[in-house]
Design an enzyme around this catalytic site. Structure first.
Site, PDB file in Angstrom:
ATOM      1  N   GLU A 109      -9.481   7.339  -1.863  1.00  0.00           N
ATOM      2  CA  GLU A 109      -8.303   7.046  -2.693  1.00  0.00           C
ATOM      3  C   GLU A 109      -8.721   6.982  -4.160  1.00  0.00           C
ATOM      4  O   GLU A 109      -9.880   6.702  -4.472  1.00  0.00           O
ATOM      5  CB  GLU A 109      -7.701   5.710  -2.199  1.00  0.00           C
ATOM      6  CG  GLU A 109      -6.567   5.138  -3.007  1.00  0.00           C
ATOM      7  CD  GLU A 109      -5.299   5.962  -2.992  1.00  0.00           C
ATOM      8  OE1 GLU A 109      -5.380   7.183  -3.258  1.00  0.00           O
ATOM      9  OE2 GLU A 109      -4.214   5.402  -2.771  1.00  0.00           O
ATOM     10  N   ASP A 110      -7.772   7.248  -5.059  1.00  0.00           N
ATOM     11  CA  ASP A 110      -8.101   7.178  -6.479  1.00  0.00           C
ATOM     12  C   ASP A 110      -8.265   5.738  -6.952  1.00  0.00           C
ATOM     13  O   ASP A 110      -9.283   5.373  -7.526  1.00  0.00           O
ATOM     14  CB  ASP A 110      -7.046   7.926  -7.332  1.00  0.00           C
ATOM     15  CG  ASP A 110      -5.604   7.525  -7.032  1.00  0.00           C
ATOM     16  OD1 ASP A 110      -5.366   6.621  -6.203  1.00  0.00           O
ATOM     17  OD2 ASP A 110      -4.686   8.125  -7.635  1.00  0.00           O
ATOM     18  N   ASP A 112      -4.456  -0.783  -6.180  1.00  0.00           N
ATOM     19  CA  ASP A 112      -3.711  -1.598  -7.131  1.00  0.00           C
ATOM     20  C   ASP A 112      -3.130  -2.796  -6.373  1.00  0.00           C
ATOM     21  O   ASP A 112      -3.810  -3.791  -6.175  1.00  0.00           O
ATOM     22  CB  ASP A 112      -2.632  -0.684  -7.739  1.00  0.00           C
ATOM     23  CG  ASP A 112      -1.894  -1.295  -8.905  1.00  0.00           C
ATOM     24  OD1 ASP A 112      -2.548  -1.805  -9.815  1.00  0.00           O
ATOM     25  OD2 ASP A 112      -0.655  -1.259  -8.905  1.00  0.00           O
ATOM     26  N   THR A 127      -0.522   0.409  -0.239  1.00  0.00           N
ATOM     27  CA  THR A 127      -0.711   1.749   0.337  1.00  0.00           C
ATOM     28  C   THR A 127      -1.858   1.765   1.339  1.00  0.00           C
ATOM     29  O   THR A 127      -1.699   2.243   2.471  1.00  0.00           O
ATOM     30  CB  THR A 127      -1.012   2.781  -0.776  1.00  0.00           C
ATOM     31  OG1 THR A 127      -0.011   2.667  -1.784  1.00  0.00           O
ATOM     32  CG2 THR A 127      -1.023   4.190  -0.233  1.00  0.00           C
ATOM     33  N   PHE A 144      -2.958   0.191 -17.488  1.00  0.00           N
ATOM     34  CA  PHE A 144      -2.556   1.435 -16.844  1.00  0.00           C
ATOM     35  C   PHE A 144      -3.484   2.538 -17.312  1.00  0.00           C
ATOM     36  O   PHE A 144      -3.619   2.785 -18.508  1.00  0.00           O
ATOM     37  CB  PHE A 144      -1.096   1.783 -17.129  1.00  0.00           C
ATOM     38  CG  PHE A 144      -0.610   2.852 -16.198  1.00  0.00           C
ATOM     39  CD1 PHE A 144      -0.189   2.531 -14.917  1.00  0.00           C
ATOM     40  CD2 PHE A 144      -0.631   4.192 -16.578  1.00  0.00           C
ATOM     41  CE1 PHE A 144       0.213   3.524 -14.030  1.00  0.00           C
ATOM     42  CE2 PHE A 144      -0.235   5.189 -15.700  1.00  0.00           C
ATOM     43  CZ  PHE A 144       0.190   4.853 -14.426  1.00  0.00           C
ATOM     44  N   ASP A 151      -2.563   9.869 -12.804  1.00  0.00           N
ATOM     45  CA  ASP A 151      -1.490  10.453 -13.611  1.00  0.00           C
ATOM     46  C   ASP A 151      -0.532   9.418 -14.162  1.00  0.00           C
ATOM     47  O   ASP A 151      -0.485   8.270 -13.712  1.00  0.00           O
ATOM     48  CB  ASP A 151      -0.676  11.427 -12.759  1.00  0.00           C
ATOM     49  CG  ASP A 151       0.228  10.689 -11.773  1.00  0.00           C
ATOM     50  OD1 ASP A 151      -0.281   9.849 -10.998  1.00  0.00           O
ATOM     51  OD2 ASP A 151       1.455  10.928 -11.785  1.00  0.00           O
ATOM     52  N   ARG A 184      -3.893  14.215 -15.281  1.00  0.00           N
ATOM     53  CA  ARG A 184      -4.887  14.205 -14.192  1.00  0.00           C
ATOM     54  C   ARG A 184      -6.153  14.960 -14.582  1.00  0.00           C
ATOM     55  O   ARG A 184      -7.222  14.734 -14.034  1.00  0.00           O
ATOM     56  CB  ARG A 184      -4.314  14.863 -12.930  1.00  0.00           C
ATOM     57  CG  ARG A 184      -3.147  14.121 -12.309  1.00  0.00           C
ATOM     58  CD  ARG A 184      -2.854  14.719 -10.937  1.00  0.00           C
ATOM     59  NE  ARG A 184      -1.529  14.380 -10.441  1.00  0.00           N
ATOM     60  CZ  ARG A 184      -1.223  13.255  -9.796  1.00  0.00           C
ATOM     61  NH1 ARG A 184      -2.158  12.352  -9.566  1.00  0.00           N
ATOM     62  NH2 ARG A 184      -0.001  13.037  -9.370  1.00  0.00           N
TER      63      ARG A 184
HETATM   64  P1  IMP Z   1      -1.077   0.430  -4.361  1.00  0.00           P
HETATM   65  O1  IMP Z   1      -2.495  -0.072  -4.191  1.00  0.00           O
HETATM   66  O2  IMP Z   1      -0.351   0.550  -3.079  1.00  0.00           O
HETATM   67  O3  IMP Z   1      -0.314  -0.403  -5.362  1.00  0.00           O
HETATM   68  O4  IMP Z   1      -1.025   1.890  -4.916  1.00  0.00           O
HETATM   69  C1  IMP Z   1      -2.045   2.539  -5.504  1.00  0.00           C
HETATM   70  C2  IMP Z   1      -1.467   3.808  -6.092  1.00  0.00           C
HETATM   71  O5  IMP Z   1      -0.738   3.510  -7.286  1.00  0.00           O
HETATM   72  C3  IMP Z   1      -2.589   4.717  -6.508  1.00  0.00           C
HETATM   73  O6  IMP Z   1      -2.886   5.661  -5.509  1.00  0.00           O
HETATM   74  C4  IMP Z   1      -2.043   5.380  -7.758  1.00  0.00           C
HETATM   75  O7  IMP Z   1      -1.319   6.540  -7.418  1.00  0.00           O
HETATM   76  C5  IMP Z   1      -1.068   4.393  -8.323  1.00  0.00           C
HETATM   77  N1  IMP Z   1      -1.683   3.625  -9.444  1.00  0.00           N
HETATM   78  C6  IMP Z   1      -2.002   2.326  -9.470  1.00  0.00           C
HETATM   79  N2  IMP Z   1      -2.526   1.959 -10.640  1.00  0.00           N
HETATM   80  C7  IMP Z   1      -2.554   3.067 -11.408  1.00  0.00           C
HETATM   81  C8  IMP Z   1      -2.995   3.347 -12.756  1.00  0.00           C
HETATM   82  O8  IMP Z   1      -3.493   2.487 -13.511  1.00  0.00           O
HETATM   83  N3  IMP Z   1      -2.853   4.628 -13.160  1.00  0.00           N
HETATM   84  C9  IMP Z   1      -2.330   5.609 -12.390  1.00  0.00           C
HETATM   85  N4  IMP Z   1      -1.904   5.400 -11.123  1.00  0.00           N
HETATM   86  C10 IMP Z   1      -2.011   4.134 -10.646  1.00  0.00           C
HETATM   87 MG    MG Z   2      -1.850   7.702  -5.452  1.00  0.00          MG
END
Ligand code: IMP
Ligand code: MG
Length: 178
Positions: A97-98, A101, A105, A150, A157, A163
């Site tokens: 995963e990137d 947060d 997910t 952010f 993105d 990206r």
């Molecule tokens: P979460 O952990 O379910 O809130 O979601 C994580 C997803 O939110 C990541 O895969 C990103 O696509 C997006 N995301 C969270 N923080 C950032 C950020 O700082 N920049 C860009 N995308 C982010």
């Molecule tokens: Mg994502």
């Protein structure tokens, strides 16, 4: 409008983190075959670098998901927009995963994939923002921990853009809607 205010993590720091992760993963999975699952689209840049630092046999697959958080029950759900091509039952799975947060997910996706009876599931994230968690989640491998800003670049993105930036940069958005 939005603008880039600073470089948070430069390409050399990213490359070092990827190298370290690749070494660690190669040691941990020594002699085993890994099914590496890249989460589209954000993880694609990281995945391309990471797999070339892993010296185990591996199969690469992709998923695209969107997650929804229900604050009244403090949990989430994922909608699968693109599913795997491979059957992961009995396999050692590594989700790539990137960024993590809220954790929603990855928590939901792990639950979904465990139902397919893999031998193991681990998560490797390029970046981690632990201060933003809504649910408890800890990745097995983390590249670089980041503060609550952010960020864009290296696959990340804003509205589909940025990206391709080789460094991870802080993005300021007017109106403050992250
Ligand atoms: P979460 O952990 O379910 O809130 O979601 C994580 C997803 O939110 C990541 O895969 C990103 O696509 C997006 N995301 C969270 N923080 C950032 C950020 O700082 N920049 C860009 N995308 C982010
Ligand atoms: Mg994502």
């Amino acid at each position: 409008m939005e603008r880039i205010t600073e470089v948070m993590i430069n390409r050399n720091e990213i490359a070092e983190a990827v190298e370290r992760l690749g070494r660690q993963i190669s040691e941990d999975y020594k002699g085993r075959e890994i099914v590496v699952i890249g989460i589209l689209k954000g993880a694609s840049v990281f995945l391309a670098d990471l797999i070339r630092k892993i010296d185990c046999p591996l199969i690469m697959d992709f998923m695209q998901v969107s997650s929804y958080y229900n604050s009244t029950v403090s949990s989430g759900n994922v909608q699968i927009r693109k599913d795997l091509d491979y059957d992961i039952s009995g396999k050692d799975v590594l989700i790539v995963e990137d960024i993590i947060d809220s954790g929603v997910t990855m928590q939901c996706l792990k639950r979904e994939l465990f139902a397919r009876n893999p031998k193991s599931i681990k998560v490797c994230a390029a970046f981690d923002k632990p201060s933003r968690r809504k649910v408890e989640f800890t990745a097995d491998y983390i590249g670089i921990e980041v503060p609550d800003e952010f960020i864009v670049g290296y696959g990340l993105d804003y509205a589909g853009k940025y990206r391709n930036l080789p460094d991870v940069c802080v993005l300021e958005v007017d109106g403050g809607d992250k």
